[in-house]
Design a protein around this motif. Sequence first.
Motif, PDB file in Angstrom:
ATOM      1  N   UNK A 192      29.738  49.167  44.554  1.00 19.14           N
ATOM      2  CA  UNK A 192      30.767  48.884  43.560  1.00 19.14           C
ATOM      3  C   UNK A 192      32.093  48.681  44.282  1.00 19.14           C
ATOM      4  N   UNK A 193      32.997  47.881  43.704  1.00 18.14           N
ATOM      5  CA  UNK A 193      34.311  47.703  44.349  1.00 18.14           C
ATOM      6  C   UNK A 193      35.032  49.034  44.512  1.00 18.14           C
ATOM      7  N   UNK A 194      35.798  49.144  45.579  1.00 18.58           N
ATOM      8  CA  UNK A 194      36.599  50.347  45.795  1.00 18.58           C
ATOM      9  C   UNK A 194      37.853  50.276  44.947  1.00 18.58           C
ATOM     10  N   UNK A 195      38.230  51.376  44.351  1.00 19.31           N
ATOM     11  CA  UNK A 195      39.415  51.410  43.492  1.00 19.31           C
ATOM     12  C   UNK A 195      40.663  51.047  44.278  1.00 19.31           C
ATOM     13  N   UNK A 196      41.454  50.127  43.697  1.00 20.39           N
ATOM     14  CA  UNK A 196      42.724  49.753  44.307  1.00 20.39           C
ATOM     15  C   UNK A 196      42.610  48.994  45.604  1.00 20.39           C
ATOM     16  N   UNK A 197      41.452  48.379  45.856  1.00 21.68           N
ATOM     17  CA  UNK A 197      41.249  47.705  47.134  1.00 21.68           C
ATOM     18  C   UNK A 197      41.238  46.190  46.937  1.00 21.68           C
ATOM     19  N   UNK A 198      41.006  45.474  48.050  1.00 26.10           N
ATOM     20  CA  UNK A 198      40.895  44.014  48.010  1.00 26.10           C
ATOM     21  C   UNK A 198      39.430  43.607  47.934  1.00 26.10           C
ATOM     22  N   UNK A 199      38.629  44.385  47.238  1.00 31.30           N
ATOM     23  CA  UNK A 199      37.208  44.082  47.133  1.00 31.30           C
ATOM     24  C   UNK A 199      36.840  43.746  45.700  1.00 31.30           C
ATOM     25  N   UNK A 200      35.718  43.021  45.559  1.00 32.94           N
ATOM     26  CA  UNK A 200      35.186  42.753  44.232  1.00 32.94           C
ATOM     27  C   UNK A 200      35.644  41.427  43.664  1.00 32.94           C
ATOM     28  N   UNK A 201      35.358  41.195  42.369  1.00 33.72           N
ATOM     29  CA  UNK A 201      35.711  39.931  41.721  1.00 33.72           C
ATOM     30  C   UNK A 201      37.200  39.639  41.841  1.00 33.72           C
ATOM     31  N   UNK A 202      37.514  38.391  42.156  1.00 35.22           N
ATOM     32  CA  UNK A 202      38.907  37.974  42.271  1.00 35.22           C
ATOM     33  C   UNK A 202      39.550  38.310  43.594  1.00 35.22           C
ATOM     34  N   UNK A 203      38.801  38.905  44.513  1.00 35.87           N
ATOM     35  CA  UNK A 203      39.360  39.254  45.816  1.00 35.87           C
ATOM     36  C   UNK A 203      39.423  38.003  46.688  1.00 35.87           C
ATOM     37  N   UNK A 204      40.580  37.374  46.701  1.00 38.99           N
ATOM     38  CA  UNK A 204      40.737  36.121  47.436  1.00 38.99           C
ATOM     39  C   UNK A 204      41.804  36.205  48.513  1.00 38.99           C
ATOM     40  N   UNK A 205      42.701  37.163  48.397  1.00 37.83           N
ATOM     41  CA  UNK A 205      43.849  37.222  49.298  1.00 37.83           C
ATOM     42  C   UNK A 205      43.750  38.383  50.277  1.00 37.83           C
ATOM     43  N   UNK A 206      44.313  38.170  51.450  1.00 35.98           N
ATOM     44  CA  UNK A 206      44.558  39.250  52.383  1.00 35.98           C
ATOM     45  C   UNK A 206      45.786  40.038  51.909  1.00 35.98           C
ATOM     46  N   UNK A 207      45.884  41.276  52.315  1.00 37.15           N
ATOM     47  CA  UNK A 207      47.118  42.045  52.193  1.00 37.15           C
ATOM     48  C   UNK A 207      47.619  42.305  53.611  1.00 37.15           C
ATOM     49  N   UNK A 208      48.760  41.731  53.941  1.00 37.12           N
ATOM     50  CA  UNK A 208      49.314  41.851  55.282  1.00 37.12           C
ATOM     51  C   UNK A 208      50.676  42.521  55.158  1.00 37.12           C
ATOM     52  N   UNK A 209      50.746  43.762  55.560  1.00 32.51           N
ATOM     53  CA  UNK A 209      51.967  44.560  55.422  1.00 32.51           C
ATOM     54  C   UNK A 209      52.496  44.519  53.986  1.00 32.51           C
ATOM     55  N   UNK A 210      51.566  44.626  53.053  1.00 31.15           N
ATOM     56  CA  UNK A 210      51.917  44.693  51.636  1.00 31.15           C
ATOM     57  C   UNK A 210      52.097  43.358  50.956  1.00 31.15           C
ATOM     58  N   UNK A 211      52.047  42.270  51.705  1.00 33.56           N
ATOM     59  CA  UNK A 211      52.229  40.931  51.137  1.00 33.56           C
ATOM     60  C   UNK A 211      50.886  40.225  51.010  1.00 33.56           C
TER      61      UNK A 211
END
Length: 306
Positions: A249-268
């Motif tokens: 299952x996707x991890x809560x508050x993460x960049x995983x799962x449906x709609x995960x298309x972007x990187x998070x780089x230093x919060x951006x």
Amino acid sequence: MTGRRRHYAHFYGLAPVTRDDRPLVLVHGNCQAESVRVLLDFPASPVRTVRVPPVHELTADDLPHLHALLEQVDVVVSQPVRDGYRDLPVGTAEVVAAGARRPRLVVVPVVRWAALHPFQVIVRSPAAGEPPVVPYHDLRVLAQAAGRPPLPEVPAPAAVRAVRELSVGELARRHEAHGSLPVTDLLLAAGAAATHTVNHPGNDVLRGLAGRVLGALGVEADVPDPGRTLLDSIHTPVAPQVLDALGLAPAAGSTSGPGAQDWLVHGERVPQDVVRAEHLRWYGEHPGVAEAGLVRHAAAYEALAA
């Protein structure tokens, strides 16, 4: 006084190391090692720690400070570092040998886990340096840059599991070679929260590893959550197809799962297409890097191409 010297004030002798009956622990290695140190330094911890520069930042001028600190150290917790690393005597065995009190050694692994990011690899190229935006490489982009047959944009379930097994096997090989504490079970148990990138484990994995360090020292203590996400600088998106293949299952508050298309780089947020375009441009400016990366990670490429 530089900001670096202030940050490592105890290492440089600018502030006294805490003195009490608890063993003094030096944690030696990269950013993962520093995260383990942070977790060992909780209130009421049964050990003392001191912040030291990561091994890849140590210089010849730092050696007297390192040796002065080692006169006080009871335990060295170290990732496997080869002798003569970067032409300095800062290998694991060399650091232990320099300890005046014959410190006990606990070896922790360098954690690399590709299960959540099967296309992501690390390619070292001292002449070229690191690619822009993020210092990670994507096998799909490497193949495109090198003119190799393309990899599928979405990996097959069997391919995802095959890459996970490559990580399991590599960790087992390193464990056998270096006698490091085990970590594979912690990664598997953490599921979609196991890693942010292939070499940035999540808090649960790091806490479990820190607990095993204490266990290796004969101390039983719960390692508390630090109240912040460690190794938080970069988060790679995790495709839902990867989670499905692994039964996660996707991890809560993460960049995983449906709609995960972007990187998070230093919060951006940074779109994957931006990373791909910048890396393709960079490979064009540094011929041979893409080809070398595919040779280095041939097993993963073949698993994903199957």
